[in-house]
Scaffold this motif. Structure first.
Motif, mmCIF file in Angstrom:
data_model
loop_
_atom_site.group_PDB
_atom_site.id
_atom_site.type_symbol
_atom_site.label_atom_id
_atom_site.label_comp_id
_atom_site.label_asym_id
_atom_site.label_seq_id
_atom_site.Cartn_x
_atom_site.Cartn_y
_atom_site.Cartn_z
ATOM 1 N N TYR A 191 0.815 -1.222 0.000
ATOM 2 C CA TYR A 191 0.000 0.000 0.000
ATOM 3 C C TYR A 191 0.848 1.271 0.000
ATOM 4 C CZ TYR A 191 -4.239 -2.727 0.732
ATOM 5 O OH TYR A 191 -5.290 -3.597 0.573
ATOM 6 N N GLY A 192 1.933 1.270 0.761
ATOM 7 C CA GLY A 192 2.774 2.459 0.821
ATOM 8 C C GLY A 192 3.294 2.860 -0.535
ATOM 9 N N TYR A 193 3.688 1.872 -1.334
ATOM 10 C CA TYR A 193 4.206 2.159 -2.674
ATOM 11 C C TYR A 193 3.109 2.688 -3.591
ATOM 12 C CZ TYR A 193 6.320 1.489 -7.268
ATOM 13 O OH TYR A 193 6.795 1.702 -8.553
ATOM 14 N N TRP A 194 1.972 1.989 -3.642
ATOM 15 C CA TRP A 194 0.944 2.345 -4.626
ATOM 16 C C TRP A 194 0.150 3.586 -4.247
ATOM 17 C CZ3 TRP A 194 1.264 0.959 -9.368
ATOM 18 C CH2 TRP A 194 1.972 -0.202 -9.690
ATOM 19 N N ASN A 195 0.124 3.946 -2.991
ATOM 20 C CA ASN A 195 -0.554 5.193 -2.606
ATOM 21 C C ASN A 195 0.162 6.434 -3.124
ATOM 22 O OD1 ASN A 195 -3.056 4.717 -1.284
ATOM 23 N ND2 ASN A 195 -1.978 3.934 0.516
ATOM 24 N N GLN A 196 1.361 6.262 -3.655
ATOM 25 C CA GLN A 196 2.059 7.375 -4.293
ATOM 26 C C GLN A 196 1.420 7.757 -5.633
ATOM 27 O OE1 GLN A 196 6.660 7.046 -3.896
ATOM 28 N NE2 GLN A 196 5.899 4.926 -3.989
ATOM 29 N N PHE A 197 0.681 6.811 -6.209
ATOM 30 C CA PHE A 197 0.183 6.992 -7.568
ATOM 31 C C PHE A 197 -1.337 7.020 -7.670
ATOM 32 C CE2 PHE A 197 4.070 4.363 -7.498
ATOM 33 C CZ PHE A 197 4.966 5.315 -7.999
ATOM 34 N N GLY A 198 -2.014 6.730 -6.588
ATOM 35 C CA GLY A 198 -3.480 6.712 -6.589
ATOM 36 C C GLY A 198 -3.967 6.284 -5.221
ATOM 37 N N ASN A 199 -5.252 5.965 -5.142
ATOM 38 C CA ASN A 199 -5.825 5.548 -3.862
ATOM 39 C C ASN A 199 -5.807 4.026 -3.766
ATOM 40 O OD1 ASN A 199 -7.170 5.210 -1.477
ATOM 41 N ND2 ASN A 199 -9.093 6.132 -2.146
ATOM 42 N N ALA A 200 -4.679 3.496 -3.301
ATOM 43 C CA ALA A 200 -4.539 2.043 -3.178
ATOM 44 C C ALA A 200 -5.523 1.457 -2.180
ATOM 45 C CB ALA A 200 -3.111 1.691 -2.777
ATOM 46 N N ASN A 201 -6.021 2.287 -1.262
ATOM 47 C CA ASN A 201 -6.937 1.799 -0.235
ATOM 48 C C ASN A 201 -8.315 1.435 -0.778
ATOM 49 O OD1 ASN A 201 -5.055 4.071 1.301
ATOM 50 N ND2 ASN A 201 -5.323 2.166 2.430
ATOM 51 N N LEU A 202 -8.543 1.720 -2.058
ATOM 52 C CA LEU A 202 -9.768 1.239 -2.694
ATOM 53 C C LEU A 202 -9.751 -0.283 -2.815
ATOM 54 C CD1 LEU A 202 -10.283 3.881 -5.539
ATOM 55 C CD2 LEU A 202 -11.729 3.542 -3.525
ATOM 56 N N PHE A 203 -8.555 -0.846 -2.720
ATOM 57 C CA PHE A 203 -8.416 -2.297 -2.719
ATOM 58 C C PHE A 203 -8.257 -2.793 -1.281
ATOM 59 C CE2 PHE A 203 -5.350 -5.934 -2.647
ATOM 60 C CZ PHE A 203 -6.249 -6.898 -3.072
ATOM 61 N N THR A 204 -9.153 -3.657 -0.871
ATOM 62 C CA THR A 204 -9.058 -4.297 0.447
ATOM 63 C C THR A 204 -8.992 -5.799 0.230
ATOM 64 O OG1 THR A 204 -11.478 -4.371 0.642
ATOM 65 C CG2 THR A 204 -10.338 -2.456 1.609
ATOM 66 N N CYS A 205 -8.450 -6.515 1.206
ATOM 67 C CA CYS A 205 -8.396 -7.969 1.038
ATOM 68 C C CYS A 205 -8.478 -8.673 2.385
ATOM 69 C CB CYS A 205 -7.128 -8.388 0.297
ATOM 70 S SG CYS A 205 -5.591 -7.911 1.085
ATOM 71 N N SER A 206 -8.905 -9.908 2.346
ATOM 72 C CA SER A 206 -9.043 -10.701 3.563
ATOM 73 C C SER A 206 -8.727 -12.163 3.264
ATOM 74 C CB SER A 206 -10.468 -10.578 4.122
ATOM 75 O OG SER A 206 -11.431 -10.954 3.152
ATOM 76 N N TYR A 207 -8.326 -12.881 4.309
ATOM 77 C CA TYR A 207 -8.028 -14.301 4.198
ATOM 78 C C TYR A 207 -9.319 -15.065 4.480
ATOM 79 C CZ TYR A 207 -5.195 -18.555 4.551
ATOM 80 O OH TYR A 207 -4.636 -19.793 4.330
ATOM 81 N N GLU A 208 -9.918 -15.605 3.435
ATOM 82 C CA GLU A 208 -11.228 -16.249 3.590
ATOM 83 C C GLU A 208 -11.365 -17.451 2.675
ATOM 84 O OE1 GLU A 208 -14.638 -13.717 3.218
ATOM 85 O OE2 GLU A 208 -13.655 -12.032 4.204
ATOM 86 N N ASN A 209 -12.017 -18.464 3.168
ATOM 87 C CA ASN A 209 -12.419 -19.585 2.339
ATOM 88 C C ASN A 209 -13.793 -19.266 1.760
ATOM 89 O OD1 ASN A 209 -12.949 -22.031 1.145
ATOM 90 N ND2 ASN A 209 -13.119 -23.184 3.043
ATOM 91 N N LEU A 210 -13.884 -19.320 0.466
ATOM 92 C CA LEU A 210 -15.130 -19.021 -0.245
ATOM 93 C C LEU A 210 -16.337 -19.721 0.367
ATOM 94 C CD1 LEU A 210 -16.717 -18.141 -2.898
ATOM 95 C CD2 LEU A 210 -15.879 -20.287 -3.872
ATOM 96 N N PHE A 211 -16.175 -20.979 0.754
ATOM 97 C CA PHE A 211 -17.300 -21.783 1.219
ATOM 98 C C PHE A 211 -17.650 -21.533 2.682
ATOM 99 C CE2 PHE A 211 -15.106 -24.068 -2.198
ATOM 100 C CZ PHE A 211 -16.135 -24.149 -3.123
ATOM 101 N N ASP A 212 -16.712 -20.951 3.424
ATOM 102 C CA ASP A 212 -16.975 -20.648 4.834
ATOM 103 C C ASP A 212 -17.654 -19.298 5.013
ATOM 104 O OD1 ASP A 212 -15.766 -22.989 5.563
ATOM 105 O OD2 ASP A 212 -13.828 -22.072 6.046
ATOM 106 N N ALA A 213 -17.324 -18.361 4.138
ATOM 107 C CA ALA A 213 -17.823 -16.991 4.318
ATOM 108 C C ALA A 213 -18.296 -16.402 2.994
ATOM 109 C CB ALA A 213 -16.715 -16.117 4.922
ATOM 110 N N PRO A 214 -19.362 -16.959 2.416
ATOM 111 C CA PRO A 214 -19.865 -16.400 1.147
ATOM 112 C C PRO A 214 -20.410 -14.988 1.339
ATOM 113 C CG PRO A 214 -21.377 -18.051 2.009
ATOM 114 C CD PRO A 214 -20.159 -18.113 2.869
ATOM 115 N N PRO A 215 -20.281 -14.132 0.333
ATOM 116 C CA PRO A 215 -20.782 -12.757 0.439
ATOM 117 C C PRO A 215 -22.302 -12.722 0.514
ATOM 118 C CG PRO A 215 -19.260 -13.021 -1.419
ATOM 119 C CD PRO A 215 -19.637 -14.389 -0.954
#
Length: 270
Positions: A95-119
């Motif tokens: 994030y530190g690198y890419w926030n120099q060029f845009g809003n990197a915080n628009l990308f979020t991520c999490s460690y999830e198993n698709l079948f355990d935590a469906p949206p």
């Protein structure tokens, strides 16, 4: 930000993150640089062509190091990524690198198993599955989760290996035989999970699966990528080879289906 500009910045970032070198091999053998670059850019261009509306909600299922999500974030698109990769925590270092060029915080991520935590139902306009769809098992259950998570006119953007490719099929058979689905112990989740063992499929097989799970592959969206092997890049301009690959797709159905390495397509929710 264009895919080409993003790639230039990405190369500079790689110089600072040695642990990413084994996955992104651009700083390895110079002889394979343009071979890898063409493939990387063609896939990124495909995503850029199909996801370009900042008002849309995007889920990157199998986001890995987050490169695709960061590219979209640089273009003002909000993306949430989920992954089961062991290097998940290292994504925060980017994030530190890419926030120099845009809003990197628009990308979020999490460690999830698709079948355990469906949206939640109808929470996304688009789902990216890049080098991921062939790992999801049971595949019908995964597609059912995607269908429920997508809004009425939502779609899947699949960036895959071509399961009809003769050379890749030989290599994978030597690697895993017919053992296409295996159990994998996840240290973080502390349990076994099913994964597709490089269970790549042909366009015909994906068409069948999508139809059975209430999706329709957009025929105009189908793209095959990477026909030429690395040795062809030694004495030929990379852009010329890309043009030749596009011409081959138009002229030869057999070469397109059986000799191209990558397969991209969009599947719309029905």
């Amino acid at each position: 930000m264009t895919p080409e500009h993003f790639f230039e910045l990405f190369l500079k970032e790689l110089e600072q993150h040695e642990e990413m070198h084994r996955y992104y091999k651009f700083l390895g053998k110079p002889s394979s640089f343009h071979f890898r670059k063409n493939y990387f850019l063609e896939r990124l261009r495909y995503i850029a062509a199909h996801i370009n509306n900042p008002a849309k909600a995007v889920w990157d299922c199998g986001s890995g190091y987050g490169t695709t999500g960061l590219f979209l974030a640089m273009n003002g698109i909000k993306v949430h990524g989920t992954t089961l990769e062991f290097y998940f925590e290292s994504v925060n270092e980017r994030y530190g690198y890419w926030n120099q060029f845009g809003n990197a915080n628009l990308f979020t991520c999490s460690y999830e198993n698709l079948f355990d935590a469906p949206p939640p139902a109808e929470s996304y306009d688009c789902i990216i599955v890049q080098d991921t769809l062939h790992h999801l098992e049971p595949i019908d259950d995964a597609l059912g989760i995607f269908h429920k998570a997508l809004k009425k006119e939502g779609n899947i953007i699949a960036i895959e290996e071509n399961g009809s490719n003769i050379i890749q099929n030989i290599k994978l058979y030597k690697y895993r035989g017919n053992k296409r689905i295996i159990k994998h112990w996840d240290e973080k989740l502390q349990k076994d999970i099913l994964i597709g063992n490089e269970n790549i499929r042909s366009l015909k097989e994906w068409n069948h699966l999508m139809t059975n799970n209430h999706f329709e592959v957009d025929k105009k969206s189908i793209q095959y990528v990477r026909y030429f092997l690395p040795y062809r890049y030694k004495n030929t301009d990379p852009e010329t080879l890309l043009k030749m690959e596009n011409e081959i797709q138009q002229k030869s159905k057999l070469r397109k289906e059986y000799l191209f390495f990558g397969l991209n397509f969009k599947a719309n929710k029905k």
